[in-house]
Motif scaffolding. Structure first.
Motif, PDB file in Angstrom:
ATOM      1  N   ARG A  83       0.769  -1.361   0.178  1.00 52.73           N
ATOM      2  CA  ARG A  83       0.085   0.126   0.009  1.00 52.73           C
ATOM      3  C   ARG A  83       0.886   1.316  -0.003  1.00 52.73           C
ATOM      4  O   ARG A  83       0.440   2.166   0.353  1.00 52.73           O
ATOM      5  CB  ARG A  83      -0.843   0.026   1.257  1.00 52.73           C
TER       6      ARG A  83
ATOM      7  N   SER B  44       0.561 -13.263  -3.191  1.00 53.07           N
ATOM      8  CA  SER B  44      -0.696 -12.558  -2.563  1.00 53.07           C
ATOM      9  C   SER B  44      -1.727 -13.466  -2.772  1.00 53.07           C
ATOM     10  O   SER B  44      -2.000 -13.913  -4.220  1.00 53.07           O
ATOM     11  CB  SER B  44      -0.802 -11.313  -3.238  1.00 53.07           C
ATOM     12  N   ASN B  46      -5.169 -11.960  -2.553  1.00 48.36           N
ATOM     13  CA  ASN B  46      -6.052 -11.186  -3.051  1.00 48.36           C
ATOM     14  C   ASN B  46      -5.541  -9.672  -3.265  1.00 48.36           C
ATOM     15  O   ASN B  46      -4.624  -9.535  -2.477  1.00 48.36           O
ATOM     16  CB  ASN B  46      -7.165 -10.945  -2.040  1.00 48.36           C
ATOM     17  N   LEU B  47      -5.954  -9.146  -4.515  1.00 47.55           N
ATOM     18  CA  LEU B  47      -5.510  -8.001  -4.637  1.00 47.55           C
ATOM     19  C   LEU B  47      -6.594  -6.748  -4.876  1.00 47.55           C
ATOM     20  O   LEU B  47      -7.761  -7.243  -5.513  1.00 47.55           O
ATOM     21  CB  LEU B  47      -4.528  -7.910  -5.893  1.00 47.55           C
ATOM     22  N   LEU B  48      -6.404  -5.363  -4.834  1.00 53.00           N
ATOM     23  CA  LEU B  48      -7.436  -4.585  -5.268  1.00 53.00           C
ATOM     24  C   LEU B  48      -6.818  -4.226  -6.569  1.00 53.00           C
ATOM     25  O   LEU B  48      -5.648  -3.808  -6.564  1.00 53.00           O
ATOM     26  CB  LEU B  48      -7.337  -3.440  -4.208  1.00 53.00           C
ATOM     27  N   ILE B  93     -12.969   0.118  -8.676  1.00 49.80           N
ATOM     28  CA  ILE B  93     -12.094  -0.600  -8.083  1.00 49.80           C
ATOM     29  C   ILE B  93     -12.741  -2.056  -7.823  1.00 49.80           C
ATOM     30  O   ILE B  93     -14.195  -2.169  -7.832  1.00 49.80           O
ATOM     31  CB  ILE B  93     -12.207  -0.400  -6.429  1.00 49.80           C
ATOM     32  N   THR B  94     -12.036  -3.482  -8.043  1.00 55.10           N
ATOM     33  CA  THR B  94     -12.421  -4.570  -7.792  1.00 55.10           C
ATOM     34  C   THR B  94     -11.455  -5.290  -7.132  1.00 55.10           C
ATOM     35  O   THR B  94      -9.953  -5.096  -7.446  1.00 55.10           O
ATOM     36  CB  THR B  94     -12.811  -5.199  -9.314  1.00 55.10           C
ATOM     37  N   ARG B  95     -11.816  -6.408  -6.439  1.00 50.68           N
ATOM     38  CA  ARG B  95     -10.934  -7.041  -5.605  1.00 50.68           C
ATOM     39  C   ARG B  95     -10.906  -8.521  -6.545  1.00 50.68           C
ATOM     40  O   ARG B  95     -11.977  -8.983  -6.936  1.00 50.68           O
ATOM     41  CB  ARG B  95     -11.711  -7.165  -4.284  1.00 50.68           C
ATOM     42  N   LYS B  97      -8.934 -12.632  -6.886  1.00 54.39           N
ATOM     43  CA  LYS B  97      -8.058 -13.474  -6.438  1.00 54.39           C
ATOM     44  C   LYS B  97      -6.895 -13.840  -7.348  1.00 54.39           C
ATOM     45  O   LYS B  97      -7.300 -14.017  -8.470  1.00 54.39           O
ATOM     46  CB  LYS B  97      -9.053 -15.005  -6.329  1.00 54.39           C
ATOM     47  N   LYS B 124      -2.067  -4.137  -2.458  1.00 51.79           N
ATOM     48  CA  LYS B 124      -2.333  -5.227  -1.497  1.00 51.79           C
ATOM     49  C   LYS B 124      -3.778  -5.342  -1.219  1.00 51.79           C
ATOM     50  O   LYS B 124      -4.451  -4.080  -0.767  1.00 51.79           O
ATOM     51  CB  LYS B 124      -1.617  -4.932  -0.047  1.00 51.79           C
ATOM     52  N   GLY B 125      -4.471  -6.360  -0.995  1.00 55.75           N
ATOM     53  CA  GLY B 125      -6.006  -6.132  -0.946  1.00 55.75           C
ATOM     54  C   GLY B 125      -6.792  -7.415  -0.291  1.00 55.75           C
ATOM     55  O   GLY B 125      -7.833  -7.575  -0.030  1.00 55.75           O
TER      56      GLY B 125
END
Lengths: 125, 125
Positions: A83, B44, B46-48, B93-95, B97, B124-125
């Motif tokens: 971030r 990671s 999950n991510l944004l 914005i979308t999260r 996998k 990072k999300g």
């Protein structure tokens, strides 16, 4: 692409690292010309706040590797799994709890953005 | 404030409403000059993903009230408690996998953005 502020973030307790948790009350001041977009927003429990990470000015757009949380004892990693405010497009995101609305001002909890950050967007979150 | 794309979203199943759920595999293609920022990202979960909602072009920046999900039978509400692409700064914005990384390309699941959307950031999300 051009973006312009729709308001400003007033977060008196956040003058330090944007990575630490924001738990106190903060205010999101929306410009009068955009205040119509707040219609009914007080019914939302949570919102996503997008802001410009203005302390990184001019933006360090070429930084691609960073130490997580700015801690030099942590291994360098690609900026896109962090971030960090040092990134090609320094847009920050923080999720907040809505406490109340006072006209064009939202009073929120958990706002993890530095005082004075230009507000870019508010979304269902 | 100026932002510029760091890549593009390839989402062949998403040519319709950006509000519907994206569940199939999609690809996030990062420009070579920014590929260094992907270092370690495959670890990671999950991510944004931030992107430009380019089908609203030029942006309808003055729209402040919308029908949720573009459904005219739903009551108008302030744009800031929705995810409408019609908004002052059309950043989406979308999260997602993370499934795998192939060089400068991320293969992901759950990407709720239209095919061809300019990529603005990965976090990072």
């Amino acid at each position: 692409m051009n973006i312009s502020p729709i308001g400003v973030i007033r977060n008196p307790t956040k003058h330090r690292s944007p990575d630490s948790e924001g738990t106190a009350e903060a205010r999101i001041e929306v410009r009068e010309k955009f205040a119509g977009g707040l219609e009914g927003i007080e019914e939302s429990a949570n919102l996503l706040i997008l802001y410009w990470m203005h302390l990184n000015s001019p933006p360090d757009r070429k930084v691609l590797l960073v130490h997580p949380r700015g801690n030099p004892s942590r291994e360098l990693r690609g900026v896109f799994s962090t971030r960090s405010p040092r990134r090609p497009n320094p847009i920050g995101i923080t999720r907040v709890k809505v406490l109340k609305r006072e006209g064009n001002v939202l009073v929120v909890e958990g706002l993890d953005a530095m005082d004075g950050s230009p507000l870019l967007d508010i979304k269902k979150g």
